[in-house]
Design a protein around this motif. Structure first.
Motif, PDB file in Angstrom:
ATOM      1  N   GLN A 180     -62.837 -13.119  64.501  1.00 40.78           N
ATOM      2  CA  GLN A 180     -61.926 -11.982  64.681  1.00 40.78           C
ATOM      3  C   GLN A 180     -60.470 -12.437  64.631  1.00 40.78           C
ATOM      4  OE1 GLN A 180     -61.530  -9.897  68.559  1.00 40.78           O
ATOM      5  NE2 GLN A 180     -62.316  -8.103  67.492  1.00 40.78           N
ATOM      6  N   ALA A 181     -60.160 -13.543  65.304  1.00 42.17           N
ATOM      7  CA  ALA A 181     -58.779 -14.042  65.308  1.00 42.17           C
ATOM      8  C   ALA A 181     -58.350 -14.472  63.907  1.00 42.17           C
ATOM      9  CB  ALA A 181     -58.654 -15.209  66.287  1.00 42.17           C
ATOM     10  N   ALA A 182     -59.267 -15.142  63.205  1.00 42.41           N
ATOM     11  CA  ALA A 182     -58.937 -15.651  61.870  1.00 42.41           C
ATOM     12  C   ALA A 182     -58.745 -14.506  60.873  1.00 42.41           C
ATOM     13  CB  ALA A 182     -60.033 -16.596  61.390  1.00 42.41           C
ATOM     14  N   ARG A 183     -59.512 -13.414  61.048  1.00 43.02           N
ATOM     15  CA  ARG A 183     -59.340 -12.252  60.158  1.00 43.02           C
ATOM     16  C   ARG A 183     -57.948 -11.660  60.306  1.00 43.02           C
ATOM     17  NH1 ARG A 183     -65.029  -9.479  61.174  1.00 43.02           N
ATOM     18  NH2 ARG A 183     -66.214 -10.537  59.538  1.00 43.02           N
ATOM     19  N   GLU A 184     -57.500 -11.547  61.562  1.00 40.18           N
ATOM     20  CA  GLU A 184     -56.167 -10.977  61.798  1.00 40.18           C
ATOM     21  C   GLU A 184     -55.098 -11.886  61.195  1.00 40.18           C
ATOM     22  OE1 GLU A 184     -55.601  -9.512  65.822  1.00 40.18           O
ATOM     23  OE2 GLU A 184     -53.438  -9.778  65.637  1.00 40.18           O
ATOM     24  N   ALA A 185     -55.264 -13.202  61.391  1.00 43.14           N
ATOM     25  CA  ALA A 185     -54.292 -14.149  60.831  1.00 43.14           C
ATOM     26  C   ALA A 185     -54.298 -14.083  59.309  1.00 43.14           C
ATOM     27  CB  ALA A 185     -54.618 -15.573  61.306  1.00 43.14           C
ATOM     28  N   ARG A 186     -55.482 -13.975  58.728  1.00 49.12           N
ATOM     29  CA  ARG A 186     -55.587 -13.892  57.259  1.00 49.12           C
ATOM     30  C   ARG A 186     -54.845 -12.659  56.742  1.00 49.12           C
ATOM     31  NH1 ARG A 186     -59.075 -14.998  52.618  1.00 49.12           N
ATOM     32  NH2 ARG A 186     -59.235 -13.110  51.376  1.00 49.12           N
ATOM     33  N   GLN A 187     -54.998 -11.535  57.470  1.00 47.51           N
ATOM     34  CA  GLN A 187     -54.341 -10.300  57.044  1.00 47.51           C
ATOM     35  C   GLN A 187     -52.828 -10.475  57.008  1.00 47.51           C
ATOM     36  OE1 GLN A 187     -55.600  -7.725  55.642  1.00 47.51           O
ATOM     37  NE2 GLN A 187     -53.596  -6.689  55.499  1.00 47.51           N
ATOM     38  N   VAL A 188     -52.252 -11.082  58.060  1.00 45.10           N
ATOM     39  CA  VAL A 188     -50.797 -11.312  58.080  1.00 45.10           C
ATOM     40  C   VAL A 188     -50.409 -12.235  56.927  1.00 45.10           C
ATOM     41  CG1 VAL A 188     -48.846 -12.202  59.404  1.00 45.10           C
ATOM     42  CG2 VAL A 188     -50.706 -10.999  60.588  1.00 45.10           C
ATOM     43  N   MET A 189     -51.217 -13.282  56.740  1.00 46.63           N
ATOM     44  CA  MET A 189     -50.934 -14.247  55.669  1.00 46.63           C
ATOM     45  C   MET A 189     -50.886 -13.544  54.310  1.00 46.63           C
ATOM     46  SD  MET A 189     -53.244 -17.584  54.709  1.00 46.63           S
ATOM     47  CE  MET A 189     -54.550 -16.703  53.854  1.00 46.63           C
ATOM     48  N   LEU A 190     -51.858 -12.645  54.072  1.00 40.84           N
ATOM     49  CA  LEU A 190     -51.896 -11.945  52.779  1.00 40.84           C
ATOM     50  C   LEU A 190     -50.716 -10.968  52.664  1.00 40.84           C
ATOM     51  CD1 LEU A 190     -55.730 -11.255  52.308  1.00 40.84           C
ATOM     52  CD2 LEU A 190     -54.330 -13.108  51.362  1.00 40.84           C
ATOM     53  N   GLU A 191     -50.306 -10.371  53.782  1.00 41.40           N
ATOM     54  CA  GLU A 191     -49.155  -9.454  53.740  1.00 41.40           C
ATOM     55  C   GLU A 191     -47.880 -10.203  53.349  1.00 41.40           C
ATOM     56  OE1 GLU A 191     -50.996  -6.506  57.175  1.00 41.40           O
ATOM     57  OE2 GLU A 191     -49.038  -7.454  57.533  1.00 41.40           O
ATOM     58  N   VAL A 192     -47.712 -11.400  53.920  1.00 46.26           N
ATOM     59  CA  VAL A 192     -46.527 -12.200  53.583  1.00 46.26           C
ATOM     60  C   VAL A 192     -46.588 -12.627  52.115  1.00 46.26           C
ATOM     61  CG1 VAL A 192     -45.311 -14.365  54.023  1.00 46.26           C
ATOM     62  CG2 VAL A 192     -46.155 -12.982  55.945  1.00 46.26           C
ATOM     63  N   ALA A 193     -47.770 -13.073  51.691  1.00 45.35           N
ATOM     64  CA  ALA A 193     -47.924 -13.481  50.290  1.00 45.35           C
ATOM     65  C   ALA A 193     -47.658 -12.310  49.351  1.00 45.35           C
ATOM     66  CB  ALA A 193     -49.326 -14.040  50.065  1.00 45.35           C
ATOM     67  N   ALA A 194     -48.065 -11.103  49.778  1.00 39.74           N
ATOM     68  CA  ALA A 194     -47.847  -9.907  48.964  1.00 39.74           C
ATOM     69  C   ALA A 194     -46.361  -9.633  48.788  1.00 39.74           C
ATOM     70  CB  ALA A 194     -48.543  -8.704  49.605  1.00 39.74           C
ATOM     71  N   GLU A 195     -45.581  -9.818  49.876  1.00 36.10           N
ATOM     72  CA  GLU A 195     -44.124  -9.666  49.782  1.00 36.10           C
ATOM     73  C   GLU A 195     -43.563 -10.652  48.758  1.00 36.10           C
ATOM     74  OE1 GLU A 195     -41.744  -7.844  51.453  1.00 36.10           O
ATOM     75  OE2 GLU A 195     -43.283  -6.580  52.398  1.00 36.10           O
TER      76      GLU A 195
END
Lengths: 160, 337
Positions: B100-115
């Protein structure tokens, strides 16, 4: 209590320290010289975790007085690797998954190293005999026996 | 009087974890400025390999190599809460929290990469070796290293996540007393072969053949290692271990490794291990908890094998030579009467 000087060779390096008279080699190695590879398991000679070599012979460092080791050649697991290259026994323990918590491993490896130095081609019974003074509470011993046999085979292959 | 042979079998169902007042574990995951990941836990690795498994679970979930994950279990005062490493619960409870923690971190990581890539985060994927790319267009990519730097120094974002896994408390039904103590079960079966010396009461375990059903084996070599050691511990429980060896007075109990008996390297039974994998519904990547279970089925299997060999039921552990001899004496007295 009076301090006494001790001086010996540890894994090839000259070392000298003042220790409490009556203190053990294990205490001198761990607390004075920073070699924490020998472990203090039972501190009464029943578990083998503190095993080191003194002048080529296996000794329980928890039962050996530091001041009796003057001028001795002392070897511990910390001195087995050659720089980045692991000793065949260390590599075999890793490859054979022969450690879990790892607390017995340094003593096991010293016992096995002494075996391989006097008998490079041990059979299973030789290995069992050699590690019978060392207690392991995780592995059930079988992976350790396999690791020592693996290291012996690796040695004989590289020698051939 | 002779040495008799016997064979015994036993099977166990083993719950993963326990359920008293609810069974929670928390995990926190965050990235460093250079794109490696930290898992912070209070769950303890006592040699069973919990840190390795948590690193694998985190890496698989975020989509990075296992080597770029560090697991910190240093301090239960400051780490996220864990009930502890016991009851075979570590992989299951902590693993789910890490996912669960890693999924949330992955989501933020992908959001930053998307920017950075000027695309939609949902169009991005990881390649498992340190890069993020647009699905179907691998050349449109950014490294996780650069993504983490951008998050820290450009976007002011923390690539991190919180994880919590809770098995809620299950109250017994008032009518029947039935409750749900666990959400998944591992299974094991052992066939033991023994020799019993009717003159000395000594039991030698010749072989144990074990089969373990453990959900998915997340690290097969470490699973095997734990099962082999556990099988040995089971024999130890059956025949050797006790704090009150042979005397009624507790002060005569075992005080050290010489007196607290366990099988030594010369006392090993021939041991076979087979692993069955039936992934669990609610475990991390299908894992269950094999830890304690691996030392269970040998005990009744050995007791049954002794019964098969000499016809006595010893129902107190450990099955010492004294207990076997007393049981044999009773058997023979019964036969004579």
């Amino acid at each position: 209590m009076a301090k006494v000087p001790v001086q010996f060779t540890l894994n090839g390096s000259e070392r000298a320290e003042f220790v409490e008279s009556g203190s053990t080699l294990l205490a001198a190695l761990r607390d004075k010289m920073g070699d924490t590879s020998p472990k203090g398991g039972c501190l009464q000679g029943t578990c083998g975790a503190c095993t080191v070599m003194v002048d080529g012979e296996l000794r329980l460092s928890c039962l050996t007085l530091a001041e009796t080791c003057n001028d001795a050649q002392i070897r511990t697991t910390a001195g087995l690797a050659n720089g980045e290259v692991l000793h065949p026994l260390q590599r075999a323990f890793e490859d054979a998954f022969a450690a879990q918590c790892g607390f017995c491993t340094p003593g096991m490896i010293m016992a096995a190293a002494a075996l391989l130095e006097r008998n490079p081609n041990p059979d299973r019974a030789d290995v069992v005999e050699a590690i019978s003074g060392n207690v392991c509470r995780c592995t059930g011993y079988e992976p350790i026996i396999q690791a020592v046999l693996l290291a012996a085979r690796a040695n004989s292959t590289s020698a051939a | 009087m002779a040495v008799k042979r016997g064979r015994g079998v036993a099977a166990v169902n083993y719950p993963t974890g326990m359920n008293l007042g609810g069974d929670p574990t928390q995990a926190l995951v965050h990235s460093t400025p250079t794109g490696s990941f930290m898992v912070t836990l209070s769950s303890v690795d006592l040699g069973q390999g919990l840190k390795q498994i948590m690193a694998q679970i985190c890496a698989e979930t975020i989509g990075v190599p296992t080597e770029s994950v560090t697991v910190d279990t240093a301090d239960t005062d400051t780490g996220p809460h864990c009930m502890g490493t016991f009851a075979s619960r570590g992989t299951h409870r902590a693993g789910n929290a890490v996912i669960q923690a890693a999924r949330e971190a992955r989501q933020v990581m992908l959001e930053v990469a998307a920017e950075e890539l000027e695309v939609n985060a949902s169009d991005l994927d990881t390649d498992g070796s340190g890069n993020i790319h647009v699905k179907g267009a691998p050349s449109r990519s950014i490294s996780i290293f650069d993504t983490a730097l951008a998050a820290h120094f450009k976007h002011g974002r923390s690539i991190s996540g919180r994880g919590m896994f809770l098995v809620p408390r299950s109250y017994p039904e008032t009518e029947t007393g039935a409750m749900k103590p666990s959400t998944c079960y591992a299974h094991a079966c052992t066939v033991a072969e023994v020799e019993v010396d009717e003159e000395t009461g000594e039991v030698v375990v010749l072989s144990v053949k074990n089969v373990f059903e453990i959900g998915r084996a997340l690290n097969p070599k470490m699973v095997e290692q734990q099962l082999v050691g556990g099988s040995w511990m089971g024999i130890s429980h059956a025949l050797y271990e006790t704090t009150e060896p042979y005397y009624p007075d507790r002060h005569h109990g075992a005080r050290d490794y010489n007196e607290y008996l366990m099988p030594g390297p010369g006392d090993l039974a021939e041991t076979e291990i087979a692993v069955l994998e039936r992934p669990s519904g609610d475990g991390p990547f299908g894992a269950k908890g094999p830890g304690e279970m691996c030392a269970n089925p040998q005990i009744p299997a050995v007791a049954n094998a002794i019964f098969d060999a000499v016809g006595v039921r010893v129902d107190t552990l450990p099955i010492t030579p004294e207990r076997v001899l007393r049981a044999l004496k009773q058997r023979d007295a019964g036969a004579a009467a």
